[in-house]
Design a protein around this motif. Sequence first.
Motif, short mmCIF file in Angstrom:
data_model
loop_
_atom_site.label_atom_id
_atom_site.label_comp_id
_atom_site.label_asym_id
_atom_site.label_seq_id
_atom_site.Cartn_x
_atom_site.Cartn_y
_atom_site.Cartn_z
N PHE A 147 0.87 -1.32 0.02
CA PHE A 147 0.01 0.13 -0.10
C PHE A 147 0.78 1.17 -0.04
N GLN A 148 0.49 2.28 -0.63
CA GLN A 148 1.31 3.52 -0.92
C GLN A 148 0.40 4.71 -1.02
N ASP A 164 4.18 4.43 3.13
CA ASP A 164 4.62 3.12 2.12
C ASP A 164 4.28 1.87 3.28
N LEU A 165 3.70 0.85 3.00
CA LEU A 165 3.56 -0.21 3.61
C LEU A 165 3.88 -1.36 3.02
N VAL A 211 5.73 -0.12 7.97
CA VAL A 211 5.05 1.20 7.57
C VAL A 211 6.19 2.45 7.60
N VAL A 212 6.39 3.11 6.50
CA VAL A 212 7.55 3.92 6.78
C VAL A 212 6.71 5.21 5.88
N ILE A 213 7.39 6.45 6.67
CA ILE A 213 7.15 7.77 5.99
C ILE A 213 8.43 8.19 5.41
N GLU A 234 9.39 5.14 11.00
CA GLU A 234 9.28 3.69 10.68
C GLU A 234 8.34 2.89 11.68
N LYS A 235 7.52 2.33 11.51
CA LYS A 235 6.79 1.43 12.54
C LYS A 235 6.73 -0.04 11.94
N ARG A 236 6.85 -1.14 12.58
CA ARG A 236 6.69 -2.35 12.43
C ARG A 236 5.84 -3.23 13.22
N CYS A 237 5.36 -4.25 12.47
CA CYS A 237 4.54 -5.33 13.36
C CYS A 237 4.56 -6.50 12.72
N VAL A 238 4.27 -7.56 13.27
CA VAL A 238 4.10 -8.99 12.85
C VAL A 238 2.94 -9.48 12.20
#
Length: 88
Positions: free
Chosen positions: A26-27, A38-39, A48-50, A62-66
């Motif tokens: 996704f963007q 951006d995902l 997910v980054v900006i 930047e955020k991350r998840c599993v």
Amino acid sequence: MFDDIDFSPGIVTYDGTKFLDQEDIFQVAYRDDSYVLDLGWYRKEFAVVIIKDSDWQRPVLEKRCVMPEQMHKLVRECADFVRGLITE
């Protein structure tokens, strides 16, 4: 998947949320691509980054998840973050 999130004034430029096992998911572009949300899927986690001014080496956020169910919250947080940057 993210229909209830307000991305304004951004424009969704890519939506591949039907296929969560690919790198590009996704963007959203903001201000003539000055900012990009951006995902993506990166081997073992979602990120997910900006990005500002196409500098992919140094994300602004930047955020991350599993878990896929965590993505919605992170995308919403990042959309709100970008909106705050743009309105400053």
